[in-house]
Design a protein around this motif. Structure first.
Motif, PDB file in Angstrom:
ATOM      1  N   LEU A   1       0.824  -1.208   0.000  1.00  0.00           N
ATOM      2  CA  LEU A   1       0.000   0.000   0.000  1.00  0.00           C
ATOM      3  C   LEU A   1       0.858   1.257   0.000  1.00  0.00           C
ATOM      4  CD1 LEU A   1      -2.873   1.124   0.114  1.00  0.00           C
ATOM      5  CD2 LEU A   1      -2.783   0.954   2.602  1.00  0.00           C
ATOM      6  N   GLY A   2       1.981   1.213   0.736  1.00  0.00           N
ATOM      7  CA  GLY A   2       2.858   2.372   0.810  1.00  0.00           C
ATOM      8  C   GLY A   2       3.593   2.665  -0.482  1.00  0.00           C
ATOM      9  N   ALA A   3       3.564   1.728  -1.430  1.00  0.00           N
ATOM     10  CA  ALA A   3       4.209   1.962  -2.720  1.00  0.00           C
ATOM     11  C   ALA A   3       3.488   3.036  -3.525  1.00  0.00           C
ATOM     12  CB  ALA A   3       4.264   0.660  -3.524  1.00  0.00           C
ATOM     13  N   PHE A   4       2.235   3.310  -3.165  1.00  0.00           N
ATOM     14  CA  PHE A   4       1.443   4.244  -3.958  1.00  0.00           C
ATOM     15  C   PHE A   4       0.907   5.418  -3.151  1.00  0.00           C
ATOM     16  CE2 PHE A   4       1.113   0.015  -5.829  1.00  0.00           C
ATOM     17  CZ  PHE A   4       1.554   0.271  -7.112  1.00  0.00           C
ATOM     18  N   MET A   5       1.247   5.481  -1.889  1.00  0.00           N
ATOM     19  CA  MET A   5       0.836   6.627  -1.084  1.00  0.00           C
ATOM     20  C   MET A   5       1.862   6.851   0.016  1.00  0.00           C
ATOM     21  SD  MET A   5      -2.288   5.135   1.279  1.00  0.00           S
ATOM     22  CE  MET A   5      -2.276   6.573   2.351  1.00  0.00           C
ATOM     23  N   SER A   6       1.666   7.903   0.773  1.00  0.00           N
ATOM     24  CA  SER A   6       2.624   8.276   1.814  1.00  0.00           C
ATOM     25  C   SER A   6       2.841   7.142   2.813  1.00  0.00           C
ATOM     26  CB  SER A   6       2.115   9.520   2.553  1.00  0.00           C
ATOM     27  OG  SER A   6       2.800   9.703   3.761  1.00  0.00           O
ATOM     28  N   SER A   7       4.101   6.782   3.033  1.00  0.00           N
ATOM     29  CA  SER A   7       4.403   5.730   4.008  1.00  0.00           C
ATOM     30  C   SER A   7       3.960   6.157   5.401  1.00  0.00           C
ATOM     31  CB  SER A   7       5.899   5.415   3.993  1.00  0.00           C
ATOM     32  OG  SER A   7       6.664   6.566   4.284  1.00  0.00           O
ATOM     33  N   THR A   8       4.082   7.441   5.695  1.00  0.00           N
ATOM     34  CA  THR A   8       3.613   7.946   6.990  1.00  0.00           C
ATOM     35  C   THR A   8       2.114   7.717   7.137  1.00  0.00           C
ATOM     36  OG1 THR A   8       5.315   9.661   6.876  1.00  0.00           O
ATOM     37  CG2 THR A   8       3.573   9.955   8.503  1.00  0.00           C
ATOM     38  N   GLY A   9       1.374   7.972   6.059  1.00  0.00           N
ATOM     39  CA  GLY A   9      -0.072   7.765   6.093  1.00  0.00           C
ATOM     40  C   GLY A   9      -0.439   6.314   6.283  1.00  0.00           C
TER      41      GLY A   9
END
Length: 609
Positions: free
Chosen positions: A105-113
């Motif tokens: 999931l973090g590959a396409f959005m903010s890892s922090t998020g």
């Protein structure tokens, strides 16, 4: 080395010592750093407080709110349910699937998020599996950081490095150029965490609330509710259809107290409150408390055309996210003392059901509906969580004595789950386009969550973890202070003197180490900003391709595993995981060397010198 640089390095050392000893709160240390920079004249007030207006800091605050919206609508817990179904009772499977899910999931959005979204999921899963959150929270953080190595847009450092290549007139990276490296690091991370988790604590952590809040199980035992719960589906030919609870008088006729109704709405089953005027429909599933043991259940189901359904857990404990409980007592001045539940029309007035009464420490048996209430009686009510909570503020005659521990996992806005998913998908989509700033995309999602009633304003402000925000803000001025005092330039000059003539692979290693060391003290984005031009200049000076040098900076900037302040991801998991500064050093340093080895081996293959 001038006196100003010496002062900055001394202040940095003091901050690190305070972080390591953990005797002063980290956010307090960060505020003291700001004060020291301003009073010493090293930075101006606007320079020292620049973090308060930084879009990345604001983005983190917005993502806390997004995560809370997913919790309040039950989405986060549904994700936890999926992980539990996939992993079963195996902590090993849980760790593997958790890291794969977060990195994907973090590959396409903010890892922090992503990490902010999964923190409540991990806490919930750890509680169910009766394991320490610390054994899963560090793998969550590592997976979030590794996700930055999966695609070009996964993290700001990648885009910083790519834009520096373009600015120099070179061809930048493709969307998936970094992906092979990320996959290898992720696999190594999973294996490493399966081994390293033994150093992350093995006992279940018990919070203050868990020690003093009773659970559904405690209440079921104390009020002798075992064996009374039934889950009954209404058949299409049932005489109940079209009639209300008040009309049918099921409690008086059969001792059947309907406390909740599962009903199909928009292709999914939702829980609705069992109020006296609600009409039954075909395919409704009734949650029923059979308080009278002498009632023949088969006869009741046969007469009313009801079909018994599977009920998991004891007395609706498996429905604890939708069905709430609370212990209440009548206040001494109330006019309700001496009245029975039937005479005061308790269910009609409060849309809740009383399923148990304790008097003198013992649970009463038999028909409770006609029992006069005495001073000191404790009543156990059950029903919709929203109505249970309302007893605390909207009912002058009762005082709420205890809400069970399950209240923490209840979803007060469960009906808005599709809207919350829409807001999340919209935010991810806007971030992927790269046309809208990440903070604006997150802010739009926050406002839409408020519009759709996924979260209220009070909960939104309470969701932001302010110590984490202050910590990030307080550490950001170090990058500017090192630049102003010549510290970065001094380090870079020494690097070129040491590794300039030892070959490109040695230079890759030196750049990685330097990037990792700088990342100990400043954000990975700021590290990439400082190091990208240095890497490209070093490549030009050595007459080799700048692509592998730029890529090593992108990977090293994401490899911020060693301290809780080197990345917002680490800061987020610090509190929930119960970690200390030393825990990150102990787990992060070995894995950073592993990532460095993988990078130096694979990058020259993908991007030849």
């Amino acid at each position: 080395m001038n006196s100003e640089l010496l002062w900055v390095l001394t202040l940095l050392l003091i901050a690190i010592v305070l972080f390591t000893t953990n005797k002063v709160r980290m956010d307090v240390v960060a505020l003291l750093v700001i004060i020291a920079f301003v009073l010493s004249g090293t930075l101006t007030l606007s320079e020292a407080t620049v973090g308060f207006s930084d879009p990345n800091v604001l983005l983190i605050a917005a993502l806390f709110i997004i995560g809370e919206g997913l919790v309040r609508t039950g989405v986060a817990y549904q994700m936890g349910d999926w992980l539990v179904r996939v992993a079963g009772n195996s902590e090993t499977k849980m760790l593997v699937w958790l890291m794969l899910s977060v990195a994907g999931l973090g590959a396409f959005m903010s890892s922090t998020g992503v990490v902010a979204i999964f923190i409540p999921v991990v806490l919930s899963v750890a509680a169910r599996m009766k394991t320490s959150p610390g054994r899963l929270m560090m793998p969550l953080g590592f997976a979030g950081l590794i996700s930055g190595m999966m695609t070009l847009v996964a993290t700001p450092p990648n885009m910083v490095v790519n834009s520096e290549l373009v600015r120099e007139g070179l061809r930048g990276f493709d969307f998936f150029s970094i992906t092979p490296i990320g996959i290898l690091v992720l696999l190594a991370g999973v294996v490493y965490m399966l081994i390293a988790r033994r150093w992350l604590g093995g006992e279940t952590q018990q919070t203050v609330d868990e020690r003093y809040h009773r659970t559904f199980r405690d209440l079921i035992r104390d009020y002798k509710l075992s064996g009374r719960a039934r889950r009954l589906a209404i058949r299409q030919n049932s005489p109940l259809i079209g009639h209300s609870l008040d009309e049918l008088k099921l409690r008086a006729r059969y001792g059947a107290n309907v406390i909740g109704i599962e009903r199909w709405r928009k292709f999914r089953r939702v829980m609705i409150a069992a109020t006296g005027n609600i009409e039954f429909q075909g395919q409704d599933v009734l949650l029923v408390d059979m308080s009278e043991s002498d009632i023949d259940l088969r006869e009741f189901c046969s007469e009313q055309k009801l079909e018994p359904m599977v009920l998991r857990g004891e007395y609706f404990s498996s429905q604890s996210r939708d069905v709430g409980m609370a212990e209440i007592s009548v206040i001494p001045e109330s006019d309700l003392l001496g009245q029975s539940l039937r005479s005061m029309k308790f269910r009609t007035r409060y849309s809740l059901n009383v399923v148990g009464i304790r008097r003198g420490g013992k649970a009463l048996e038999g028909k409770l509906v006609d029992e006069p209430l005495l001073l000191g009686d404790m009543l156990l009510v059950i029903g919709d969580w929203r109505l249970v909570r309302a007893l605390k503020t909207k009912t002058p005659d009762f005082i709420v004595l205890n809400l069970p521990a399950e209240v923490e996992s209840a979803a007060p806005a469960a009906s808005q789950a599709p809207h919350a998913l829409f807001c999340l998908a919209l935010m991810v989509g806007m971030m992927l386009t790269n046309e809208i700033p990440n903070f604006i995309a997150a802010l739009i999602a926050c406002l839409l969550m408020g519009k759709f009633r996924c979260i209220d304003m009070e909960s939104a402000y309470r969701a932001i973890h302010w110590p984490s925000i202050i910590l990030i803000v307080g550490m950001m001025p170090f990058a500017l202070a090192l630049q102003k005092t010549g510290g970065i330039e001094l380090i870079v000059r020494g690097l070129m003197d040491i590794a300039g003539d030892l070959g490109p692979k040695v230079m890759l290693m030196c750049l990685f180490v330097l990037c990792a060391v700088i990342g100990l003290f400043i954000s990975n984005t700021a590290t990439a900003v400082l190091m990208a031009p240095i890497a490209i200049a070093a490549a030009n000076q050595m007459s080799v391709s700048p692509l592998p040098f730029a890529m090593i900076i992108g990977v090293a900037a994401s490899a911020a595993f060693m301290t809780p302040v080197s990345s917002p991801v680490n800061t987020l998991i610090l509190g929930p995981g119960g970690y200390r500064f030393a825990d990150f050093l102990k787990i992060g340093i070995p894995f950073t060397f592993i990532v460095m080895g993988i990078s130096i081996a694979i990058i020259p293959v993908l991007f030849p010198f």
